[in-house]
Design an enzyme around this catalytic site. Structure first.
Site, PDB file in Angstrom:
ATOM      1  N   LYS A 174      46.233  29.278  31.335  1.00  0.00           N
ATOM      2  CA  LYS A 174      46.465  30.677  30.960  1.00  0.00           C
ATOM      3  C   LYS A 174      47.461  30.673  29.814  1.00  0.00           C
ATOM      4  CE  LYS A 174      45.474  34.899  32.607  1.00  0.00           C
ATOM      5  NZ  LYS A 174      44.244  35.389  33.207  1.00  0.00           N
TER       6      LYS A 174
ATOM      7  N   GLY B 159      41.266  52.543  40.940  1.00  0.00           N
ATOM      8  CA  GLY B 159      41.166  52.040  39.561  1.00  0.00           C
ATOM      9  C   GLY B 159      39.711  51.975  39.162  1.00  0.00           C
ATOM     10  N   VAL B 160      39.264  52.958  38.350  1.00  0.00           N
ATOM     11  CA  VAL B 160      37.856  52.955  37.939  1.00  0.00           C
ATOM     12  C   VAL B 160      37.768  52.715  36.433  1.00  0.00           C
ATOM     13  CG1 VAL B 160      36.712  54.114  39.851  1.00  0.00           C
ATOM     14  CG2 VAL B 160      37.916  55.504  38.168  1.00  0.00           C
ATOM     15  N   GLY B 161      38.323  51.589  36.024  1.00  0.00           N
ATOM     16  CA  GLY B 161      38.237  51.153  34.631  1.00  0.00           C
ATOM     17  C   GLY B 161      36.976  50.327  34.442  1.00  0.00           C
TER      18      GLY B 161
ATOM     19  N   VAL C  96      35.914  47.304  35.497  1.00  0.00           N
ATOM     20  CA  VAL C  96      35.273  46.746  36.698  1.00  0.00           C
ATOM     21  C   VAL C  96      34.984  47.846  37.714  1.00  0.00           C
ATOM     22  CG1 VAL C  96      35.516  45.109  38.602  1.00  0.00           C
ATOM     23  CG2 VAL C  96      36.478  44.539  36.360  1.00  0.00           C
TER      24      VAL C  96
HETATM   25  P1  NAD Z   1      40.920  48.256  33.229  1.00  0.00           P
HETATM   26  O1  NAD Z   1      42.232  48.330  32.544  1.00  0.00           O
HETATM   27  O2  NAD Z   1      39.672  48.508  32.493  1.00  0.00           O
HETATM   28  O3  NAD Z   1      40.917  49.249  34.489  1.00  0.00           O
HETATM   29  C1  NAD Z   1      42.004  49.460  35.305  1.00  0.00           C
HETATM   30  C2  NAD Z   1      41.968  50.932  35.744  1.00  0.00           C
HETATM   31  O4  NAD Z   1      43.007  51.112  36.698  1.00  0.00           O
HETATM   32  C3  NAD Z   1      42.236  51.908  34.597  1.00  0.00           C
HETATM   33  O5  NAD Z   1      41.259  52.936  34.623  1.00  0.00           O
HETATM   34  C4  NAD Z   1      43.624  52.459  34.901  1.00  0.00           C
HETATM   35  O6  NAD Z   1      43.778  53.781  34.480  1.00  0.00           O
HETATM   36  C5  NAD Z   1      43.666  52.339  36.399  1.00  0.00           C
HETATM   37  N1  NAD Z   1      44.999  52.276  36.993  1.00  0.00           N
HETATM   38  C6  NAD Z   1      46.111  51.673  36.505  1.00  0.00           C
HETATM   39  N2  NAD Z   1      47.146  51.840  37.359  1.00  0.00           N
HETATM   40  C7  NAD Z   1      46.644  52.528  38.416  1.00  0.00           C
HETATM   41  C8  NAD Z   1      47.203  52.987  39.618  1.00  0.00           C
HETATM   42  N3  NAD Z   1      48.463  52.783  39.923  1.00  0.00           N
HETATM   43  N4  NAD Z   1      46.406  53.668  40.484  1.00  0.00           N
HETATM   44  C9  NAD Z   1      45.109  53.889  40.195  1.00  0.00           C
HETATM   45  N5  NAD Z   1      44.526  53.476  39.053  1.00  0.00           N
HETATM   46  C10 NAD Z   1      45.288  52.808  38.179  1.00  0.00           C
HETATM   47  O7  NAD Z   1      40.904  46.794  33.932  1.00  0.00           O
HETATM   48  P2  NAD Z   1      39.647  46.032  34.497  1.00  0.00           P
HETATM   49  O8  NAD Z   1      39.152  45.094  33.471  1.00  0.00           O
HETATM   50  O9  NAD Z   1      38.717  46.988  35.147  1.00  0.00           O
HETATM   51  O10 NAD Z   1      40.347  45.129  35.617  1.00  0.00           O
HETATM   52  C11 NAD Z   1      40.753  45.705  36.843  1.00  0.00           C
HETATM   53  C12 NAD Z   1      41.431  44.637  37.692  1.00  0.00           C
HETATM   54  O11 NAD Z   1      40.526  43.575  37.942  1.00  0.00           O
HETATM   55  C13 NAD Z   1      42.664  44.009  37.025  1.00  0.00           C
HETATM   56  O12 NAD Z   1      43.586  43.679  38.036  1.00  0.00           O
HETATM   57  C14 NAD Z   1      42.102  42.729  36.427  1.00  0.00           C
HETATM   58  O13 NAD Z   1      43.109  41.740  36.296  1.00  0.00           O
HETATM   59  C15 NAD Z   1      41.082  42.351  37.487  1.00  0.00           C
HETATM   60  N6  NAD Z   1      40.011  41.503  36.964  1.00  0.00           N
HETATM   61  C16 NAD Z   1      39.211  41.959  35.966  1.00  0.00           C
HETATM   62  C17 NAD Z   1      38.169  41.146  35.500  1.00  0.00           C
HETATM   63  C18 NAD Z   1      37.246  41.627  34.432  1.00  0.00           C
HETATM   64  O14 NAD Z   1      36.162  41.025  34.277  1.00  0.00           O
HETATM   65  N7  NAD Z   1      37.565  42.678  33.706  1.00  0.00           N
HETATM   66  C19 NAD Z   1      37.972  39.860  36.042  1.00  0.00           C
HETATM   67  C20 NAD Z   1      38.810  39.435  37.080  1.00  0.00           C
HETATM   68  C21 NAD Z   1      39.826  40.264  37.537  1.00  0.00           C
END
Ligand code: NAD
Length: 363
Positions: A94, A191-193, A195
């Site tokens: 990392k 968290g509906v980003g 993923v």
């Molecule tokens: P992202 O930033 O697209 O989505 C995160 C969402 O969480 C956002 O919509 C944000 O507004 C929301 N959020 C932040 N703080 C919050 C809270 N306190 N309460 C509710 N919602 C909150 O990130 P992502 O790419 O969707 O990743 C989400 C998680 O999954 C992260 O922890 C990331 O490390 C993990 N992850 C992602 C991937 C990937 O392929 N993107 C792979 C492995 C792990």
């Protein structure tokens, strides 16, 4: 011999970097500094027994350098476990760039970082992580070939991560409820980003009752409307009576405070580092009878997608491999139940066994 080394200028009573490295069993750390571009970065290679170390680069305003070091050491070790448990021929690494991702980015900084990555001659392969965008990685790729997830290549890993997470949720449901059918199950996605939204789509397609919470009200409204989910307020999250809690935002949401309130049978989501204090909160979940899908095993879809790019494999292969997360999670969680050992400990053991086997094969 005394551990205290004296010379005319320094009095060194301990060596925190080397002792931290050896306590977590890291291979190598590269400290990167460049005054012209303002780059300050740390690349940590935890283990390369099974292959080159792969893990994303994070850009973050750490409070101090020690926090950055701790983060990169913990995250790189997590990548070793994630890659090993997913049977990918990759080690764990990392990188962190210390600084504000909103104000400090420049082409020169990322190209300089790319030259540091290149100096590791393929022992470390980088990708995007928090605070990094595809265009930053394009700059990095001007200086090194050891980058994955570039635009036009394997692309956004989030759909694959969400699919693997969905599979892991189904495996937990099978163990807890005797069926992996999620119809009418009450599931909260926090968290509906990237993923979380894809996960909501899979869950709704299967007929689950999906509740969603996000710090962005607009996102909640949009996702709720698009998929027929129910938005809830942030402070309702831990009070909701639900079957499955899927953390898909930040880490550390399983902690002393939330554990007192959580009303669910399963914790299974994509967020990294879900357990606030790994040893204590993993045990607490077991004691409360809540099944826990270890984060690094259930969210491996993203790295599976990156691996497909490294090995020139198809997206169909990546989705097939992410489907196998069902069996991985089923095995870990059922072993955890039988042996009454926290599931993350079981998962780490399995990963270590795979690494040790790889080590023997090399000899
Ligand atoms: P992202 O930033 O697209 O989505 C995160 C969402 O969480 C956002 O919509 C944000 O507004 C929301 N959020 C932040 N703080 C919050 C809270 N306190 N309460 C509710 N919602 C909150 O990130 P992502 O790419 O969707 O990743 C989400 C998680 O999954 C992260 O922890 C990331 O490390 C993990 N992850 C992602 C991937 C990937 O392929 N993107 C792979 C492995 C792990």
């Amino acid at each position: 011999m005394s551990s205290k080394i004296m010379n005319s200028e320094f009095e060194i009573t301990q060596n925190p970097v080397i002792s931290q490295m050896s306590s977590m069993d890291h291979d190598q750390i590269l400290f990167c500094s460049d005054n012209i571009t303002g780059l300050k970065a740390i690349i940590a290679i935890h283990d390369t027994t099974l292959g080159p170390a792969l893990g994303g680069t994070r850009m973050w305003s750490y409070n101090n350098e020690l926090d950055a070091l701790n983060d990169v050491l913990r995250l790189s070790r997590g990548m070793t476990y994630k890659n090993a448990i997913s049977d990918l021929a990759l080690g764990g690494g990392k990188a962190v760039i210390i600084g504000d991702s909103k104000t400090m980015k420049s082409e020169a900084l990322f190209r300089r970082f790319g030259r540091f990555v290149d100096s590791l001659a393929g022992n470390y392969i980088t990708a995007e992580d928090v605070g990094i965008s595809p265009s930053d990685m394009v700059w990095v790729s001007k200086e090194t070939n050891h980058v994955v997830g570039l635009p036009g290549k394997s692309g956004d890993p989030s759909p694959v991560t969400a699919f693997g997470t969905y599979m892991g949720i189904k495996a937990c449901a099978k163990l807890r409820f005797g069926t992996d059918n999620l119809i009418d199950r009450k599931i909260l996605v926090q968290g509906v980003g990237h993923v979380g939204e894809y996960l909501v789509s899979y869950l709704r397609k299967e007929g689950a009752q999906v509740f969603i919470a996000d710090i962005s009200d607009d996102t909640v409204r949009r996702v709720a409307q698009k998929y027929g989910a129910k938005g809830i307020a942030l402070d309702e999250v831990y009070q909701l009576d639900m079957d499955i809690y899927a953390p898909c935002a930040l880490g550390g949401t399983i902690n002393d405070e939330t554990l007192e309130q959580l009303k669910c049978g399963i914790v299974a989501g994509a967020a990294n580092n879900q357990l606030g204090i790994e040893d204590r909160h993993g045990q607490d979940l077991l004691d409360k009878g809540i099944l826990y899908a270890p984060d690094f095993a259930i969210n491996a879809g993203g790295v599976i997608n990156c691996f497909s790019e490294v090995k020139d494999l198809s997206s169909k292969w990546a989705m097939g491999k992410a489907e196998d997360i069902y069996h991985t999670i089923y095995d870990i969680v059922s072993r955890s139940e039988q042996e009454q050992i926290p599931s993350h400990v079981i998962a780490m053991k399995i990963a270590e066994e795979k690494i040790n086997k790889g080590r023997k094969n090399i000899k």
